[in-house]
Scaffold this motif. Structure first.
Motif: not given
Length: 462
Positions: A339-348
């Motif tokens: 939630x706090x770094x959604x625009x920086x790190x994510x994985x799908x």
């Protein structure tokens, strides 16, 4: 004598105390008078400000009013006033001020124009839908004899029109402009306030079959579509037809969300389904289960089924209505998005499985059913705010010949200048069956894509 001496002593003691109390009361009285004077000054200041606001309001009304004959008289009268005359001499509102008021500053031209025309513009905008345009420019280089793409093309320009019709329904229309023509990709009305929590859509829409079939081209994390989509589920358009869709929430275990969707279509979806008669409709069913595993991780599972008639019996001695295609699908999506770094790190991570049972005629004109299987698995990782890397593996049999199997893999790199544009490159390898040479060939291609968004484009289902 003693009583007289006692009385004199009391009087001598009380006199200093009375004198001290009188000296203390004088400063207190002076302080009270100062406060009253301060309040009177504040009231006087507020009266002056109110008078100034009246003058400004009158000036704004005069600016907004149309040029009528009465305004001509006011202009003529004002021209007779000597230069330097304060507004209070000509404005009755200003004469009520407690003290002379300075002349208000002129209204900027931009503000005056907004006041003159803003009302009509704002009212008209309330009736206009949200309008957006998404451009999809693709280039291709390399070798591919099975499905060669154009070197450069504006693959698609999608115009979206979305609006709330009334408290009970909303409308979404997406029109696709391509080099081959204009097509209504989707156009449907959604009823959101039906009894029993039912959500109904009416119009042309993408069927709720799996995940990729429901996603528009620009919302994909790769430039092309998986091989299984092309071989078994109708290619780029997929199952996209005119029909009715009903969705309802289903009872589910604790911490799970579940919904079921039932759809009926006319029966024409590219080369997957073909309607030869009015009653040759196609049906689609989808079950979805969703759960948050942690604050940042969730899982999305789905099962799909579709049935419709195909074109295998057209032009033969057989009854075309006897030839049907049954599709089965299963999909799973694992998503990690802090939630706090959604625009920086994510994985799908996503995978889909497809089974196709297609009725057709063999080369000897014998009725048969082809059982083909296809799948893909993809992964996308957002390295930082601007860069995303991903990969995809494909494997799929052919719907008309299950013995032929295509395989491939891709590597994807995406750069995000902003949330309204993307620059993507993809290396694609395929081991594909070539119907022209009747053998397998290897395809090696490098694709690049430029995406841009204009206007308010609503989010698509994820």
């Amino acid at each position: 004598m003693k009583r007289f001496a006692l009385f004199a002593a009391l009087v001598s003691i009380s006199m200093p105390a009375f004198a001290q109390e009188t000296a203390i009361s004088k400063p207190a009285q002076a302080t009270s008078d100062a406060r009253i004077q301060s309040l009177e000054d504040q009231v006087r200041t507020l009266a002056e400000q109110v008078s100034l606001l009246r003058v400004e309001l009158q000036t704004m009304r005069d600016t907004k009013a149309p040029a009528t004959a009465s305004e001509g008289k006011n202009i003529l009268a004002s021209s007779q006033v000597e230069p330097g005359t304060p507004p209070s001499a000509t404005d009755p509102a200003a004469t009520s001020a407690v003290s002379p008021v300075p002349a208000p500053s002129p209204i900027p031209a931009q503000l005056a124009q907004t006041q003159t025309f803003g009302g009509a513009t704002s009212n008209a905008k309330l009736l206009n839908p949200d309008i957006s345009l998404i451009g999809d420019f693709i280039g291709t280089a390399g070798h591919n004899t099975v499905s060669p793409g154009k070197a450069l093309e504006l693959h698609e320009s999608e115009v979206g029109l979305q609006a709330i019709i009334d408290p009970y329904a909303r409308a979404d229309v997406f029109i696709s402009f391509g080099e081959t023509g204009v097509n209504v990709e989707e156009g449907y009305l959604t009823f959101t306030s039906l009894p029993a929590g039912i959500l109904m859509k009416v119009g042309k829409m993408r069927a709720e079959f799996g995940k990729v079939n429901t996603i528009h081209n620009h919302a994909l994390s790769f430039i092309d579509r998986p091989l299984a989509t092309n071989d078994l589920v109708g290619g780029e358009d997929g199952i996209d037809d005119a029909g009715i869709s009903i969705t309802h929430f289903l009872p589910a275990p604790k911490n799970w969300f579940a919904e079921g969707t039932a759809q009926i279509f006319r029966g024409d979806s590219d080369d997957v389904f073909t309607s030869n008669r009015r009653q040759d409709v196609s049906v689609v069913g989808h079950l979805r289960a969703y759960r948050d595993l942690t604050e940042s991780t969730n899982i999305d599972l789905g099962l799909s089924y579709a049935r419709g008639h195909n074109n295998a019996g057209i032009g033969t001695t057989f009854n075309p209505s006897e030839f049907t295609t049954n599709l089965y699908g299963a999909d799973a999506t694992l998503r990690w998005k802090p939630l706090r770094r959604a625009i920086y790190n994510s994985f799908l991570f996503r995978t889909e499985l497809f089974w196709s049972n297609r009725d057709q005629l063999s080369p000897l004109d014998v009725f048969q059913t082809q059982h083909a299987f296809g799948m893909y698995s993809s992964a996308d990782y957002r390295v930082n705010r601007r860069w995303t890397v991903g990969g995809r593996f494909d494997r799929s049999g052919h719907a008309t010949n299950a013995n032929l199997t295509d395989t491939g893999f891709s590597g994807i790199l995406t750069y995000w200048p902003s949330e309204f544009s993307q620059i993507r490159t993809q290396y694609r390898y395929g081991h594909l069956w070539d119907d022209t040479s009747l053998k397998y060939t290897n395809a090696n291609e490098l694709l690049f894509q430029f995406l841009f968004v204009m206007g308010a484009h609503g989010a698509h289902p994820f």
